[in-house]
Design an enzyme around this catalytic site. Structure first.
Site, PDB file in Angstrom:
ATOM      1  N   SER A 172       0.842  -1.189   0.000  1.00 41.57           N
ATOM      2  CA  SER A 172       0.000   0.000   0.000  1.00 41.57           C
ATOM      3  C   SER A 172       0.880   1.243   0.000  1.00 41.57           C
ATOM      4  O   SER A 172       1.854   1.316   0.750  1.00 41.57           O
ATOM      5  CB  SER A 172      -0.903   0.004   1.231  1.00 41.57           C
ATOM      6  OG  SER A 172      -1.730   1.148   1.246  1.00 41.57           O
ATOM      7  N   HIS A 221      -2.098   7.321  -4.773  1.00 43.10           N
ATOM      8  CA  HIS A 221      -2.327   6.162  -3.916  1.00 43.10           C
ATOM      9  C   HIS A 221      -2.323   4.911  -4.785  1.00 43.10           C
ATOM     10  O   HIS A 221      -2.822   4.923  -5.915  1.00 43.10           O
ATOM     11  CB  HIS A 221      -3.681   6.284  -3.206  1.00 43.10           C
ATOM     12  CG  HIS A 221      -4.229   4.984  -2.715  1.00 43.10           C
ATOM     13  ND1 HIS A 221      -5.228   4.296  -3.377  1.00 43.10           N
ATOM     14  CD2 HIS A 221      -3.912   4.240  -1.632  1.00 43.10           C
ATOM     15  CE1 HIS A 221      -5.508   3.194  -2.712  1.00 43.10           C
ATOM     16  NE2 HIS A 221      -4.733   3.115  -1.661  1.00 43.10           N
ATOM     17  N   ARG A 268      -3.323  -6.298  -3.321  1.00 34.84           N
ATOM     18  CA  ARG A 268      -3.514  -7.153  -2.159  1.00 34.84           C
ATOM     19  C   ARG A 268      -4.077  -8.517  -2.579  1.00 34.84           C
ATOM     20  O   ARG A 268      -4.692  -8.666  -3.633  1.00 34.84           O
ATOM     21  CB  ARG A 268      -4.446  -6.496  -1.151  1.00 34.84           C
ATOM     22  CG  ARG A 268      -5.828  -6.165  -1.700  1.00 34.84           C
ATOM     23  CD  ARG A 268      -6.646  -5.337  -0.721  1.00 34.84           C
ATOM     24  NE  ARG A 268      -7.964  -5.020  -1.270  1.00 34.84           N
ATOM     25  CZ  ARG A 268      -8.225  -3.978  -2.042  1.00 34.84           C
ATOM     26  NH1 ARG A 268      -7.254  -3.126  -2.347  1.00 34.84           N
ATOM     27  NH2 ARG A 268      -9.440  -3.769  -2.510  1.00 34.84           N
ATOM     28  N   HIS A 296      -4.729   8.007 -17.031  1.00 37.97           N
ATOM     29  CA  HIS A 296      -5.734   7.005 -17.388  1.00 37.97           C
ATOM     30  C   HIS A 296      -5.328   6.193 -18.608  1.00 37.97           C
ATOM     31  O   HIS A 296      -5.602   4.982 -18.669  1.00 37.97           O
ATOM     32  CB  HIS A 296      -7.089   7.680 -17.603  1.00 37.97           C
ATOM     33  CG  HIS A 296      -7.837   7.901 -16.326  1.00 37.97           C
ATOM     34  ND1 HIS A 296      -8.678   6.960 -15.784  1.00 37.97           N
ATOM     35  CD2 HIS A 296      -7.847   8.954 -15.476  1.00 37.97           C
ATOM     36  CE1 HIS A 296      -9.182   7.422 -14.652  1.00 37.97           C
ATOM     37  NE2 HIS A 296      -8.705   8.632 -14.440  1.00 37.97           N
ATOM     38  N   HIS A 342     -20.515  13.050   1.335  1.00 41.37           N
ATOM     39  CA  HIS A 342     -20.963  14.236   2.064  1.00 41.37           C
ATOM     40  C   HIS A 342     -20.470  15.539   1.433  1.00 41.37           C
ATOM     41  O   HIS A 342     -20.943  16.606   1.786  1.00 41.37           O
ATOM     42  CB  HIS A 342     -20.543  14.161   3.539  1.00 41.37           C
ATOM     43  CG  HIS A 342     -19.064  14.098   3.761  1.00 41.37           C
ATOM     44  ND1 HIS A 342     -18.361  12.915   3.754  1.00 41.37           N
ATOM     45  CD2 HIS A 342     -18.154  15.073   4.002  1.00 41.37           C
ATOM     46  CE1 HIS A 342     -17.080  13.162   3.987  1.00 41.37           C
ATOM     47  NE2 HIS A 342     -16.934  14.457   4.144  1.00 41.37           N
TER      48      HIS A 342
END
Length: 304
Positions: free
Chosen positions: A90, A104, A108, A146, A176
């Site tokens: 990570s 990021h 995994r 991309h 939110h």
């Protein structure tokens, strides 16, 4: 058959390769390593880099953990076995330059034993992804990012990019705030073998995603690291970092998994930025680059 030992070895090699590339890219800072053991089983290598020429704070972490899953995780994953094994790499990088993006990446593997008719067959899958969070959205950068991911996906399955790009748009969404965390990327989970894609192919795809990180980020950093910036642009950087922190603390599945499985707190929260600001009701000026960036934090933009 792919073994857990092979996955661990290859993921550790990817961690090593990325750390070397980032040290070269930064030109100043070096990684500090902490080896740790998890109570309950397994451990990892936490590597942190900070206060560099480019990287203000970043981490490239490897873990391989096992043991028993807490009830909350079993319910969320809709599985009922107790024992598990998980391994992954990570990465989160927070640059000190507002024109250089946050990035990021995560790859995994997850496995649980399962008994069917007296035969032991593992329940297993791969997951991961890579996404970009610019403080300022530059459309050429988003297209390069991309297009690079699409090329990686297309080597293994022509349907991967469209499927995983939409998954990333939906996943990296701050409900939110009604905005995406950045310009997305790819995200996938519970990826298993099919008639079209073997376990070997999926493992190779996982490694290819991991190895796409260094060349992509090196290109993006080099595009902007020498450009001047203002105090106002850095203030905007801190404002955008606050949104990154909100997502990771409220929605991120990896953060929740780490906390629920008694993971190492410093490693789990490594993804948070070193400095962030929450300015009350901040509104960018009409026609500004900040306003343009907000207008591009939307789902379903066809960057590739």
């Amino acid at each position: 058959m792919i073994t857990k030992e092979q996955i661990v070895d290859d993921y550790q090699s990817i961690q090593d390769e990325i750390c070397t590339a980032l040290e070269i890219l930064d030109g100043k800072a070096k990684f500090e390593q902490e080896l740790w053991q998890r109570e309950g089983g397994g451990g990892g290598r936490t590597r942190v880099i900070q206060n560099g020429n480019i990287v203000e704070k970043g981490g490239v972490n490897f873990s391989a953990v096992d043991g028993q899953l807490p009830e909350a995780i079993k319910k969320s994953l809709k599985i009922y076995q107790d024992d598990f094994f998980a391994a992954g790499v990570s990465i989160v990088i927070h640059p000190n330059h507002p024109l250089v993006p946050i990035i990021h990446m995560n790859i995994r593997y997850f496995e649980m034993p399962s008994t069917f008719g007296g035969m032991k067959e593992p329940v297993r899958w791969f997951g991961g992804g890579i996404d970009l969070t610019p403080h300022y959205v530059f459309e050429d950068d988003a297209k390069f990012f991309h297009s690079s991911l699409k090329a990686t996906c297309d080597k293994y399955n022509s349907g991967f990019y469209d499927r995983f790009k939409k998954w990333a748009d939906d996943y990296f969404f701050i409900k939110h705030r009604n905005e995406t965390r950045g310009v997305g990327g790819i995200f996938y989970d519970r990826l298993t073998a099919t008639e079209e894609t073997s376990w070997d192919d999926i493992f190779e795809f996982s490694k290819a995603v991991g190895r796409s990180f260094a060349p992509i980020y090196t290109e993006l950093v080099n595009r902007h690291k020498s450009e001047p910036f203002t105090a106002d642009q850095q203030q905007w950087q801190y404002q955008r970092r606050s949104r990154y922190a909100e997502f990771n603390l409220v929605y991120d599945a990896g953060t929740k998994f780490g906390l629920e499985t008694n993971g190492r707190i410093e490693s789990i929260l490594m993804s948070l930025p070193p400095t962030a600001k929450w300015l009350y009701n901040y509104q960018p000026a009409t026609g500004s680059e900040e306003e343009k960036t907000l207008s591009l934090l939307k789902k379903d933009i066809n960057w590739a």
